[in-house]
Scaffold this active site. Structure first.
Site, PDB file in Angstrom:
ATOM      1  N   LYS A   1    -111.537  74.911  -9.485  1.00  0.00           N
ATOM      2  CA  LYS A   1    -110.355  75.769  -9.488  1.00  0.00           C
ATOM      3  C   LYS A   1    -109.149  75.046 -10.105  1.00  0.00           C
ATOM      4  O   LYS A   1    -109.027  74.980 -11.310  1.00  0.00           O
ATOM      5  CB  LYS A   1    -110.072  76.240  -8.050  1.00  0.00           C
ATOM      6  CG  LYS A   1    -111.311  76.768  -7.322  1.00  0.00           C
ATOM      7  CD  LYS A   1    -111.883  78.019  -7.932  1.00  0.00           C
ATOM      8  CE  LYS A   1    -113.264  78.391  -7.422  1.00  0.00           C
ATOM      9  NZ  LYS A   1    -113.384  78.566  -5.979  1.00  0.00           N
TER      10      LYS A   1
ATOM     11  N   ASP B   1    -111.417  72.400   3.885  1.00  0.00           N
ATOM     12  CA  ASP B   1    -111.443  72.863   2.489  1.00  0.00           C
ATOM     13  C   ASP B   1    -109.984  73.025   2.051  1.00  0.00           C
ATOM     14  O   ASP B   1    -109.267  73.904   2.523  1.00  0.00           O
ATOM     15  CB  ASP B   1    -112.203  74.193   2.412  1.00  0.00           C
ATOM     16  CG  ASP B   1    -112.367  74.702   0.973  1.00  0.00           C
ATOM     17  OD1 ASP B   1    -111.533  74.354   0.107  1.00  0.00           O
ATOM     18  OD2 ASP B   1    -113.311  75.477   0.729  1.00  0.00           O
TER      19      ASP B   1
ATOM     20  N   TYR C   1    -114.576  80.608   2.995  1.00  0.00           N
ATOM     21  CA  TYR C   1    -115.171  81.015   1.723  1.00  0.00           C
ATOM     22  C   TYR C   1    -116.586  81.514   2.008  1.00  0.00           C
ATOM     23  O   TYR C   1    -117.353  80.852   2.710  1.00  0.00           O
ATOM     24  CB  TYR C   1    -115.193  79.764   0.834  1.00  0.00           C
ATOM     25  CG  TYR C   1    -115.867  79.873  -0.492  1.00  0.00           C
ATOM     26  CD1 TYR C   1    -115.340  80.688  -1.483  1.00  0.00           C
ATOM     27  CD2 TYR C   1    -117.015  79.142  -0.766  1.00  0.00           C
ATOM     28  CE1 TYR C   1    -115.948  80.758  -2.726  1.00  0.00           C
ATOM     29  CE2 TYR C   1    -117.628  79.208  -2.001  1.00  0.00           C
ATOM     30  CZ  TYR C   1    -117.101  80.024  -2.972  1.00  0.00           C
ATOM     31  OH  TYR C   1    -117.709  80.093  -4.191  1.00  0.00           O
TER      32      TYR C   1
ATOM     33  N   ARG D   1    -127.287  58.202 -11.793  1.00  0.00           N
ATOM     34  CA  ARG D   1    -127.103  59.228 -10.760  1.00  0.00           C
ATOM     35  C   ARG D   1    -126.055  58.835  -9.721  1.00  0.00           C
ATOM     36  O   ARG D   1    -125.498  59.682  -9.027  1.00  0.00           O
ATOM     37  CB  ARG D   1    -128.442  59.539 -10.079  1.00  0.00           C
ATOM     38  CG  ARG D   1    -128.434  60.886  -9.366  1.00  0.00           C
ATOM     39  CD  ARG D   1    -129.827  61.319  -8.917  1.00  0.00           C
ATOM     40  NE  ARG D   1    -130.446  60.293  -8.114  1.00  0.00           N
ATOM     41  CZ  ARG D   1    -131.723  59.926  -8.194  1.00  0.00           C
ATOM     42  NH1 ARG D   1    -132.519  60.515  -9.059  1.00  0.00           N
ATOM     43  NH2 ARG D   1    -132.205  58.977  -7.428  1.00  0.00           N
TER      44      ARG D   1
HETATM   45  C1  LIG Z   1    -114.476  78.661  -5.203  1.00  0.00           C
HETATM   46  C2  LIG Z   1    -114.309  78.025  -3.879  1.00  0.00           C
HETATM   47  C3  LIG Z   1    -115.280  77.160  -3.391  1.00  0.00           C
HETATM   48  C4  LIG Z   1    -116.559  76.873  -4.134  1.00  0.00           C
HETATM   49  O1  LIG Z   1    -116.360  76.253  -5.356  1.00  0.00           O
HETATM   50  P1  LIG Z   1    -117.464  76.352  -6.521  1.00  0.00           P
HETATM   51  O2  LIG Z   1    -117.093  75.272  -7.443  1.00  0.00           O
HETATM   52  O3  LIG Z   1    -117.344  77.739  -7.087  1.00  0.00           O
HETATM   53  O4  LIG Z   1    -118.790  76.130  -5.868  1.00  0.00           O
HETATM   54  C5  LIG Z   1    -115.064  76.570  -2.172  1.00  0.00           C
HETATM   55  N1  LIG Z   1    -113.943  76.816  -1.461  1.00  0.00           N
HETATM   56  C6  LIG Z   1    -112.990  77.645  -1.911  1.00  0.00           C
HETATM   57  C7  LIG Z   1    -111.785  77.864  -1.072  1.00  0.00           C
HETATM   58  C8  LIG Z   1    -113.134  78.289  -3.123  1.00  0.00           C
HETATM   59  O5  LIG Z   1    -112.181  79.133  -3.555  1.00  0.00           O
END
Ligand SMILES: *Cc1c(COP(=O)(O)O)cnc(C)c1O
Length: 395
Positions: free
Chosen positions: A211, A186, A114, A61
């Protein structure tokens, strides 16, 4: 560590980091890639070994060679102290925020965040006795007026992934630190190739690895990279809550990262070309892409970023729902769906009525978010041109 850092101080370019870090062929019988390590139990030989707890891996883990490889790459790219791979981008955000606060504290979240980030603030954090307040993404040094003695974290997302406001990270960092809080950024849109928030004063950088890192719409992942000062609490929260990323998912992140630089370049060029083309089309009120000179925050983007991402939005003239349906229902190449970052283009109609509180969204018209994939640019333009014609005809 599972990387090639030692003795390689002359290696500087991100392309080289992406291709050579996070894998040690000599440890894998010469195979180029670190394979998928699947494992919970890690064995100890002797009582002395289990008492000493000095093995590189103690229990699955806490990570394995596949997850460590990914962490090594992102640490290097972000210029971080360390990185943790976690199961999703949202998990990266929630762990990062939880690492900053305790009951009775306060966090400030950009109004452009987000949406699930907002849900976490209003839901879980509120239930734990932490207040979440929202600020205008363009506030800059004005954030000082909102800081309270119990404000422990400021979350920025630059640019906002629906509305693409660029934030003044150095100004936010200064105010945040003056108030004794931490700046969490982010950085999913730009990737560490085009923005390095830790260099601009951030304490913690998160990515939706789902992404651009994964790049193929086939796995979930998140990363949390921190300064040395912020590491301990992030790792403590991750450990206490039991977040773990499997070797299978980590392998897909590593595989995606190897081509991140060329993919980003392709996505960037195509997105910009289509954004500029859209600016000249009928029905288009505004194209929200920070690299366009017409973008209100273009100067900030130019100052802090070295490139732009695949994602932007286009605002079309006001029209009824039937026009929106006519636009999205018959697209041939763009598909409709959440997420982004894959090789395939996506189009998402954006509704902002519920997720704006500090600075209500007042622009009139219908907003569509586009992720520009790797299809032929002329084919994508033709798809959009037909959609715009349908949009106008349905009014
Ligand atoms: C999609 C996204 C997230 C979350 O990612 P997941 O892997 O879908 O949980 C966070 N921040 C941004 C800017 C995003 O586009």
């Amino acid at each position: 560590m599972n990387d090639k850092k030692s003795g390689s101080s002359s290696i500087k370019s991100v392309e080289t980091v992406l291709t050579h870090y996070g894998r040690v062929p000599e440890d894998q019988f010469g195979f180029v890639n670190t394979p998928v390590y699947r494992g919970s139990t890690v064995l100890f030989k002797t009582l002395a070994d289990i008492e000493a707890q000095q093995q590189r891996f103690l229990y699955g883990r806490a990570g394995n060679p596949t997850t460590e490889g990914v962490e090594a790459i992102i640490t290097e790219l972000e210029g971080a102290y360390r990185t943790r791979l976690v199961p999703s981008g949202l998990a990266a955000i929630t762990i990062a925020l939880m690492s900053c606060v305790t009951s009775g504290d306060d966090v400030l979240i950009t109004d452009s965040a987000y949406e699930p980030t907002r849900a976490f603030g209003d839901g879980f954090l509120a239930r734990m006795g932490v207040t979440a307040r929202y600020y205008d993404p363009g506030i800059g040094a004005g954030l000082a007026d909102l800081m309270r003695s119990n404000t422990k974290a400021v979350l920025a997302e630059s640019p906002g992934s629906l509305t693409f406001e660029v934030q003044d990270l150095p100004a936010l960092a200064k105010v945040t630190h003056a108030g004794g809080a931490k700046l969490v950024v982010d950085n999913s849109w730009a990737s560490p190739l085009y923005l390095r928030p830790l260099e601009l004063g951030a304490d913690i950088v998160v990515h939706a690895g789902t992404k651009m890192f994964v790049g193929h719409s086939d796995a979930f992942a998140g990363t949390i990279s921190t300064t040395e000062q912020s590491w301990k609490e992030v790792e403590r929260i991750r450990r206490e809550l039991g977040f773990f990323t499997s070797g299978d998912d980590a392998f897909l992140v590593a595989r995606g990262l190897r081509t991140l630089a060329i993919r980003m370049k392709e996505h960037q060029g195509r997105a910009l070309e289509i954004a500029m083309w859209l600016e000249a089309q009928d029905e288009v009120v505004q194209v929200l892409h920070p690299a366009l000179p017409s973008h209100p925050d273009h100067a900030l983007w130019k100052r802090d970023f070295s490139g732009s991402g695949s994602l932007f939005a286009v605002l079309l003239r006001p029209a009824p729902r039937a026009s929106v349906a006519a636009f999205v229902d018959h697209l041939e190449l763009f598909s409709m769906g959440y997420s982004w970052g894959g090789y395939e283009s996506l189009c998402l109609p954006v509704k902002l009525d519920k997720n704006r509180t500090a600075k209500p969204w007042t622009a009139e018209g219908n907003l569509f978010r586009l992720h520009i994939g790797l299809e032929g640019v002329d084919d994508l333009k033709a798809d959009l041109a037909a959609a715009i014609a349908r949009y106008a005809a349905a009014r």
